[in-house]
Scaffold this motif. Structure first.
Motif, PDB file in Angstrom:
ATOM      1  N   SER A  95      44.993  44.081  54.062  1.00  0.00           N
ATOM      2  CA  SER A  95      44.203  43.142  54.867  1.00  0.00           C
ATOM      3  C   SER A  95      43.111  43.884  55.617  1.00  0.00           C
ATOM      4  O   SER A  95      43.140  45.108  55.766  1.00  0.00           O
ATOM      5  N   ASP A  96      42.156  43.106  56.118  1.00  0.00           N
ATOM      6  CA  ASP A  96      41.076  43.691  56.911  1.00  0.00           C
ATOM      7  C   ASP A  96      41.610  44.291  58.213  1.00  0.00           C
ATOM      8  O   ASP A  96      41.098  45.314  58.687  1.00  0.00           O
ATOM      9  N   ALA A 154      38.211  43.908  47.818  1.00  0.00           N
ATOM     10  CA  ALA A 154      36.822  44.358  47.916  1.00  0.00           C
ATOM     11  C   ALA A 154      36.307  44.914  46.594  1.00  0.00           C
ATOM     12  O   ALA A 154      35.096  45.099  46.432  1.00  0.00           O
ATOM     13  N   PHE A 155      37.202  45.178  45.633  1.00  0.00           N
ATOM     14  CA  PHE A 155      36.777  45.704  44.343  1.00  0.00           C
ATOM     15  C   PHE A 155      36.811  44.649  43.243  1.00  0.00           C
ATOM     16  O   PHE A 155      36.599  44.957  42.078  1.00  0.00           O
ATOM     17  N   GLU A 161      31.319  41.567  48.079  1.00  0.00           N
ATOM     18  CA  GLU A 161      31.419  43.013  48.274  1.00  0.00           C
ATOM     19  C   GLU A 161      31.784  43.686  46.966  1.00  0.00           C
ATOM     20  O   GLU A 161      31.280  44.762  46.642  1.00  0.00           O
ATOM     21  N   GLY A 162      32.634  43.035  46.187  1.00  0.00           N
ATOM     22  CA  GLY A 162      33.040  43.602  44.909  1.00  0.00           C
ATOM     23  C   GLY A 162      31.876  43.709  43.937  1.00  0.00           C
ATOM     24  O   GLY A 162      31.759  44.689  43.198  1.00  0.00           O
ATOM     25  N   ARG A 163      30.994  42.706  43.919  1.00  0.00           N
ATOM     26  CA  ARG A 163      29.838  42.766  43.008  1.00  0.00           C
ATOM     27  C   ARG A 163      28.974  43.969  43.312  1.00  0.00           C
ATOM     28  O   ARG A 163      28.449  44.623  42.412  1.00  0.00           O
ATOM     29  N   ASP A 225      43.722  45.477  36.248  1.00  0.00           N
ATOM     30  CA  ASP A 225      42.402  45.468  35.596  1.00  0.00           C
ATOM     31  C   ASP A 225      41.349  46.042  36.530  1.00  0.00           C
ATOM     32  O   ASP A 225      40.469  46.806  36.105  1.00  0.00           O
ATOM     33  N   THR A 226      41.430  45.671  37.791  1.00  0.00           N
ATOM     34  CA  THR A 226      40.478  46.182  38.785  1.00  0.00           C
ATOM     35  C   THR A 226      40.587  47.700  38.906  1.00  0.00           C
ATOM     36  O   THR A 226      39.577  48.413  38.900  1.00  0.00           O
ATOM     37  N   LEU A 227      41.812  48.201  39.028  1.00  0.00           N
ATOM     38  CA  LEU A 227      42.017  49.645  39.151  1.00  0.00           C
ATOM     39  C   LEU A 227      41.568  50.362  37.883  1.00  0.00           C
ATOM     40  O   LEU A 227      41.007  51.466  37.946  1.00  0.00           O
TER      41      LEU A 227
END
Length: 885
Positions: A95-96, A154-155, A161-163, A225-227
């Protein structure tokens, strides 16, 4: 200004050591799967889309310090696996709020989390957010460790932010100038065919180590997938509740965690990190529940003041009240109603209460550790502010009947941390307390135990750690006349005035019997009730009020959770008589310190050092059953990281000093810096002469050199220590041994630590503690435990767990020896048993253990017996007892 010393706890050191062993084994075998199985004897679950990736979990219960372990893991990974001085780390949090907290601790030079990085990388540490990383230059990464703290969200490309992570960014162009073709091949290309100057590509080049905090939230296909797009070098997850092998369902996108190391609740308790056990009391009426909880909070507050008088440590116990959710269908005791109840019925001043729910931010800006803070009651519903932590929270009071473990899980975690991670003199301050509104006491106990399991405790531990005390707080049945406590009034009392001023103010808990001239308390009186009585009655009533309050809380109040008829089990330890008195026998008594390592032959380093060229060629020769040549993960990783490396000009002295600084404490603990640098210099000369490697080639292989130096130093040390140990134990060795009760070890349940609780079906009634640690449910050691249990001569026994701070040990040549079982005999003697399978009974290690064990028994004056059992020859135990008698 010097900073206070922060030392890792024993279980934290063991956790980090487990990670180091796994990473070293992965490099040695060039395969994470095989390395994991070699160390754990469990299958390795390969994450989807990340073939060959070392991905392991460190399971640490709530209160165990996951963040400090994560910080220390970076240096371990840099040295044992990545073999670089400038690792890139992606630190993912759930979390933030947690992100901001983590950034703050890693950025503060005084905080132990940052100091864990500084101990390895000095000032060459850069802590960043995603926004910082979008503008960071190549020199920021080349110059030292980079830690990017972010949420995994965020990724994700669907987020704004991810873009930005995956888009071209002119600020990052310098990362891609002059890169090798091998690097270009692994990067995502832009429309022109050139590598896209994106943050994602910067990370792909740097092969980041990924730390995942609370990793059970990040084990989906989307997360993997993100990692995968970031090409990590390894992933270390830290969580209290990993996904278990039974929950592994790839077809549903659920993947089991590879638990490399599990910290038990007992280890946290023994290291004074958490409050245990949890004492549970249940009442059917929520007002009775609150009354009991408040009375106990008052008692704890008085105990805390008594503790401060002894130790100077300030603690102000706080209560968490779990309210019901609001409902349109029926009236509920929601947060506002609970506050009204406290103010109107229990006369609690409003400044003592805060509401902390999703809508109310009553805790914002409140420092509960401030001596002048007045808050004693925190009302919430299910969750406090994420990341909220206050070790002063001692009492959990639920006004709603809880049927779901998830409903109490988070709040229960809030009352488990022990203030200042330091055991208190008063036992009640080492415990947590839960007061539940319940019509089924057993259900309440089970829910609380399930809440502990959801905080990362084993179910077997949870069964023992929730002490459910079914009788009311006062030891009397609620609702009956026996629940009333009274004191005679030694003066005339105006009944009508009393009825108006006191009966109402205390919510009916205090009443006056005009006929008998007594004041009566119904249930436990709180400090607020006591104050109201003292203000409403003449000064002459003070003694009567004190007596009434004491009676209402019950004379047995202070014995909540205390053990009855506990057996005192103390073991004399082996000592050496010196001019300064008795001292525990350890390695300092038989080793000359410091050790002149430079006098040992460096030639054995060639047994451990493999030149990089040879190792690279060998690593690629790996053919699977179908005849395909496998490209191995570790080799490719090291080759890629070498492409980022811009080696400086090395001198021999600079390389020697670098290698000396990289030797871990375990390697150089008894060696002066002069000795180690002289030995390293000789070793470099020998390697250069035998392999023809230049100084520059040796510098490129510096992490291999560290590994080889650690191993060759250990080999020399083993020989030296074995010889010195054997010399010390013979009569001519000059040491005067005595097994003495002056240096005894006392077995205490609160300090009994283990890795895994016993889960077998045998009912061991003579084991000193409720939970038996590190005993397999089957096998020869289990049979030995059964034999001990059935011996009439044995009064009590303990499974003596290995490498725990409060277990019994004897010194051997190289380390501490922890016998398997320690038993207290009915005649007062102590029996120590070391069990050995037949193949190991005659090896050198067993001979050393037998030698020191028999010395311990011999110097006890007949009070101690040592038996080493081979195979299943348990009759040797009987023979040892008869012989000792």
């Amino acid at each position: 200004m010097s900073l206070p010393v922060f030392s890792l706890k024993n279980y934290q050191l063991q956790t980090i050591a487990s990670l180091r062993r796994f990473l070293e084994k992965t490099v040695e075998l060039n395969d994470a799967d095989t390395a994991f199985y070699a160390l754990t004897k469990r299958p390795f679950f390969q994450p989807p889309g990340l073939p060959g990736l070392p991905y392991v979990c460190l399971r640490v219960p709530t209160g165990g310090g996951k963040t400090i372990l994560a910080a220390h893991s970076i240096a371990v990974a840099a040295d044992a696996f990545l073999r670089c001085d400038n690792p890139t780390v992606l630190w993912l949090v759930p979390s933030d709020t947690i992100r901001e907290q983590t950034l703050a601790t890693l950025s503060s030079r005084a905080h132990p989390n940052r100091r864990a990085l500084a101990d390895r990388f000095g000032e060459n540490v850069r802590v960043m957010t995603i926004q910082d990383a979008l503008y960071a230059k190549r020199a920021d990464y080349d110059g030292g460790a980079v830690v990017i703290v972010a949420t995994i969200q965020a990724f994700r490309v669907e987020k704004t932010e991810g873009r930005k992570v995956y888009e071209a960014n002119g600020e990052l162009m310098d990362h891609f100038s002059g890169i090798a073709k091998e690097q270009r091949a692994i990067l995502e290309a832009g429309p022109s065919g050139d590598p896209l100057p994106s943050l994602a590509n910067v990370l792909r080049m740097r092969r980041p180590m990924v730390i995942v905090d609370e990793a059970h939230n990040a084990r989906t296909d989307l997360s993997f997938d993100t990692l995968g797009r970031l090409s990590p070098s390894l992933i270390v997850e830290l969580t209290a509740t990993p996904v278990t092998p039974d929950e592994h369902k790839p077809e549903k996108g659920i993947y089991a965690s590879n638990v490399l190391h599990h910290v038990s609740a007992a280890e946290l308790k023994a290291e004074e990190m958490i409050k245990l056990p949890v004492i549970l009391r249940g009442r059917a009426d929520p007002r009775d529940t609150i009354s009991d909880a408040m009375a106990w909070l008052d008692e704890l507050s008085a105990t805390a003041r008594a503790e401060e008088n002894i130790t100077g440590e300030f603690v102000r116990p706080v209560m968490l009240l779990q309210a019901e959710p609001r409902s349109k269908e029926k009236p509920t005791l929601h947060a506002d109603e609970v506050k009204k109840l406290l103010v109107d019925d229990f006369r609690v001043p409003e400044e003592h209460i805060v509401i902390a729910t999703g809508d109310s931010k009553g805790l914002d800006g409140v420092d509960l550790f401030d001596r002048d803070c007045k808050v004693r009651f925190i009302i919430t519903q299910q969750a406090l502010k994420e990341g909220w932590d206050c070790s002063f929270a001692y009492v959990l009071c639920s006004v709603a009947e809880q049927k779901s473990a998830r409903a109490v899980e988070q709040l229960l975690g809030r009352v488990l941390r022990l203030p200042h991670a330091k055991r208190k003199h008063h036992e009640d301050l080492n415990r947590a307390f839960a007061f539940a509104t319940t019509t089924s006491f057993q259900n309440a106990a089970n829910t609380l135990r399930d809440g502990l399991v959801n905080n990362g405790f084993e179910r077997v531990e949870a069964q023992a750690l929730v002490r459910a005390v079914a009788e009311p707080l006062h030891g009397l049945e609620p609702g009956g006349l026996a629940h009333l406590h009274e004191e005679a009034v030694p003066f005339e009392l105006d009944f009508q005035a009393f009825e108006k001023n006191i009966h109402t103010l205390t919510g009916g808990r205090v009443e006056f019997d005009a006929e008998r001239q007594v004041i009566r308390a119904r249930g436990a009186l709180t400090d607020y009730d006591k104050t109201a009585l003292l203000l409403a009655l003449p000064d002459a009533a003070a003694g009567m009020v004190e007596a009434l309050v004491h009676k209402s809380r019950g004379a047995r109040l202070k014995s909540i959770g205390e053990e009855q008829d506990a057996i005192r089990f103390a073991v004399p330890r082996l000592a050496v008589k010196t001019a300064h008195g008795l001292q525990l026998f350890d390695r300092g008594h038989f080793l000359d310190i410091p050790w002149k390592l430079e006098n040992d032959d460096p030639a054995h380093i060639m047994d451990f050092f493999v030149p990089p060229r040879q190792a690279r060629e060998e690593a690629h020769v790996d053919v699977d059953q179908s005849g395909h040549v496998n490209v191995e993960f570790v080799t490719d990783l090291h080759e890629q990281l070498m492409l980022n490396l811009q080696e400086r000009g090395w001198t021999k002295n600079a390389l020697v000093n670098w290698l000396d600084r990289r030797l871990p404490f375990t390697a150089r603990r008894d060696i002066t810096r002069i000795s180690s640098t002289l030995f390293i210099s000789k070793a470099l000369d020998l390697i250069s002469a035998q392999t023809g490697m230049s100084l520059e080639a040796l510098a490129r292989a510096k992490f291999r050199l560290v590994e080889a130096l650690v191993k060759v130093i250990a080999k020399h040390r083993d020989g030296r220590e074995t010889q010195a140990f054997q010399q010390a134990l013979i009569p001519q060795g000059g040491l005067d041994f005595k097994t003495s009760a002056e240096l005894e070890l006392v077995f205490e349940e609160s300090r009994y630590a283990y890795r895994e609780p016993y889960k077998g079906r045998t009912d061991f009634r003579k084991h000193l503690f409720r939970v038996i640690g590190d005993l397999e449910p089957t096998g020869e050691e289990h049979e030995c435990a059964v034999y001990l249990e059935r011996m009439p001569e044995v009064k009590a026994w303990v499974r003596n767990t290995s490498q725990q701070p409060n277990s019994f040990w004897l010194q051997t040549a190289t380390d501490k020896f922890y016998p398997d079982f320690v038993a207290l005999l009915s005649d007062g003697r102590v029996l120590v048993i070391e069990y050995k399978g037949a193949p190991y009974f005659t090896n050198d290690d067993s001979k050393e253990k037998r030698l020191v064990g028999e010395l311990w028994a011999d110097r006890s004056g007949g009070s101690c017996i040592f038996a080493m059992i081979e195979g299943k020859e348990f009759s040797r135990i009987d023979a040892a007892i008869r012989k000792g008698g």
